[in-house]
Design a protein around this motif. Structure first.
Motif, short mmCIF file in Angstrom:
data_model
loop_
_atom_site.label_atom_id
_atom_site.label_comp_id
_atom_site.label_asym_id
_atom_site.label_seq_id
_atom_site.Cartn_x
_atom_site.Cartn_y
_atom_site.Cartn_z
N ARG A 249 0.83 -1.20 0.00
CA ARG A 249 0.00 0.00 0.00
C ARG A 249 0.86 1.26 0.00
O ARG A 249 0.55 2.25 -0.69
N TRP B 99 -3.63 5.43 -12.92
CA TRP B 99 -3.21 4.67 -11.72
C TRP B 99 -2.25 3.56 -12.13
O TRP B 99 -2.52 2.77 -13.02
N GLN C 115 0.34 0.26 -11.27
CA GLN C 115 0.51 -0.88 -10.39
C GLN C 115 2.00 -1.09 -10.05
O GLN C 115 2.87 -0.79 -10.87
N ASN D 88 1.77 6.57 -7.00
CA ASN D 88 0.61 7.32 -7.50
C ASN D 88 0.33 8.52 -6.58
O ASN D 88 -0.77 8.70 -6.06
N GLU E 123 2.33 1.70 -3.54
CA GLU E 123 1.33 2.22 -4.48
C GLU E 123 1.04 3.69 -4.22
O GLU E 123 0.85 4.48 -5.16
N ALA E 124 0.99 4.07 -2.95
CA ALA E 124 0.73 5.48 -2.64
C ALA E 124 1.88 6.37 -3.10
O ALA E 124 1.68 7.48 -3.59
N ARG F 66 -2.94 10.91 -6.66
CA ARG F 66 -4.05 10.26 -7.34
C ARG F 66 -4.79 9.37 -6.35
O ARG F 66 -4.27 8.98 -5.31
N LYS F 67 -6.01 9.06 -6.74
CA LYS F 67 -6.83 8.14 -5.96
C LYS F 67 -6.98 6.83 -6.73
O LYS F 67 -6.91 6.81 -7.95
N GLU F 68 -7.18 5.75 -5.98
CA GLU F 68 -7.33 4.44 -6.61
C GLU F 68 -8.57 4.41 -7.49
O GLU F 68 -9.66 4.81 -7.05
N GLY F 69 -8.42 4.04 -8.71
CA GLY F 69 -9.51 4.04 -9.68
C GLY F 69 -9.43 5.17 -10.67
O GLY F 69 -10.15 5.15 -11.69
N ASP F 70 -8.58 6.20 -10.41
CA ASP F 70 -8.42 7.30 -11.35
C ASP F 70 -7.63 6.84 -12.57
O ASP F 70 -6.92 5.83 -12.53
#
Length: 340
Positions: free
Chosen positions: A278, A295, A297, A285, A281-282, A288-292
């Motif tokens: 986590r 994004w 991986q 990205n 990923e933060a 940004r927010k997850e799903g934008d």
């Protein structure tokens, strides 16, 4: 008597004289018989008991006639004879039937040859394989062919056999010279199986590896189970198969409390459910927010490097790999190369 003689006249006197004459004749007859007897005893030789043997009484010794010993059978054998008929089965060594200059035994002096095959107890002690010569084995194999079946199709190579029969059983048989034919080491049974052939999921594989401990070799992916508790080989084989079956079913069993485990309760570092994923990923990205859209991986190579670092410990290779994947994640790999 006188009165009787006077009364009878001269007749009693004559009678008394005749009686005396008969008595004298009988007495003389007896004396003659006794003399004859004594003369016969004097003529008979008296046997003497000799307690000490004299030379005249020695008997001539008999000459022992020894039978002629024929030559050994090994010296009369033909070079093209049927050895299977001479030595058809396992038996004790017989020097007269083996046309070979075999020697065996310990010598006390240096530069001395070992004892020959005749009157050699060492050759009779040990088991021999004179009944298993190559021609005899070939003949026996030809006789057993009628009871054999064709080799099954699809098992021409080791890879195909390993794919169809992943379980391997290893046992040992011993030939030794002891009062009993049973060797204690022959009861040991080794069962090996490739862990990939069991088709375990991640949970079952991890649980199985924790149950078997050091019996698993990660380099060859082999699980080895050795059993020697039972006195017989068949019993140890059944016990090994039972252990393998129990391990497989126990690994696939999911207990209710396993669903409630958190990250602190895990026996190993799980990157997919860890905070490191986590955070990576933060960082990757940021903003940004997850799903934008856009994004990104986290690469799998980075997750493998982090998992190896936590599970296997810190060493030179794991630290270098973690550094390489971290720079690649942040896009600083090219800068690192330029700096070097």
């Amino acid at each position: 008597m006188a009165l009787l003689a006077r009364a009878c006249g001269p007749w009693p006197l004559l009678w008394s004289r005749s009686v005396q004459t008969v008595g004298i004749r009988l007495q003389s007859t007896r004396l003659q018989e006794d003399g004859a007897r004594s003369g016969g005893l004097e003529e008979e030789e008296f046997r003497v008991l000799n307690l000490k043997q004299t030379k005249s009484q020695w008997l001539a010794r008999r000459k022992a006639t020894r039978p002629e010993v024929p030559p050994a059978r090994s010296q009369q054998m033909a070079t093209d004879q049927d050895w299977g008929a001479v030595w058809p089965g396992p038996r004790t060594f017989n020097p007269s039937a083996v046309p070979l200059p075999i020697r065996q035994g310990y010598v006390t002096k240096r530069n001395q040859m070992s004892p020959g095959k005749f009157a050699n107890a060492e050759l009779m002690k040990i088991p021999n394989f004179l009944h298993l010569t190559p021609p005899v084995i070939k003949r026996q194999c030809e006789a057993l062919k009628q009871f054999c079946t064709p080799w099954p199709k699809g098992l021409e190579t080791e890879e195909k056999m390993r794919a169809h029969y992943p379980v391997t059983c290893v046992t040992s048989d011993y030939c030794h010279a002891l009062p009993t034919i049973r060797n204690p080491l022959s009861r040991i049974v080794t069962v090996q199986v490739e862990l990939g052939a069991l088709q375990l999921d991640r949970h079952a594989r991890d649980k199985l590896l924790r149950l078997v401990g050091e019996r698993y070799d990660p380099d060859t992916d082999l699980l080895t189970i050795v059993t020697d508790r039972c006195p017989l080989k068949k019993q140890n084989y059944d016990y090994a198969i039972y252990l393998l079956t129990a391990l497989y079913h126990e690994s696939n069993t999911v207990e209710p409390w396993e669903a409630t485990k958190c990250e602190a309760d895990m026996e190993f570092f799980d990157y997919e459910q860890s905070r490191s994923k986590r955070n990576a990923e933060a960082t990757l990205n940021w903003g940004r927010k997850e799903g934008d859209s856009g994004w990104q991986q986290v690469p799998e190579a980075y997750g493998e490097a982090v998992s190896r670092l936590f599970n296997e410990g810190e060493n030179e290779y794991n630290i270098a790999k973690y550094k390489e994947q971290t720079l690649a994640l942040l896009g600083l790999a090219e800068a690192e190369q330029v700096a070097q």
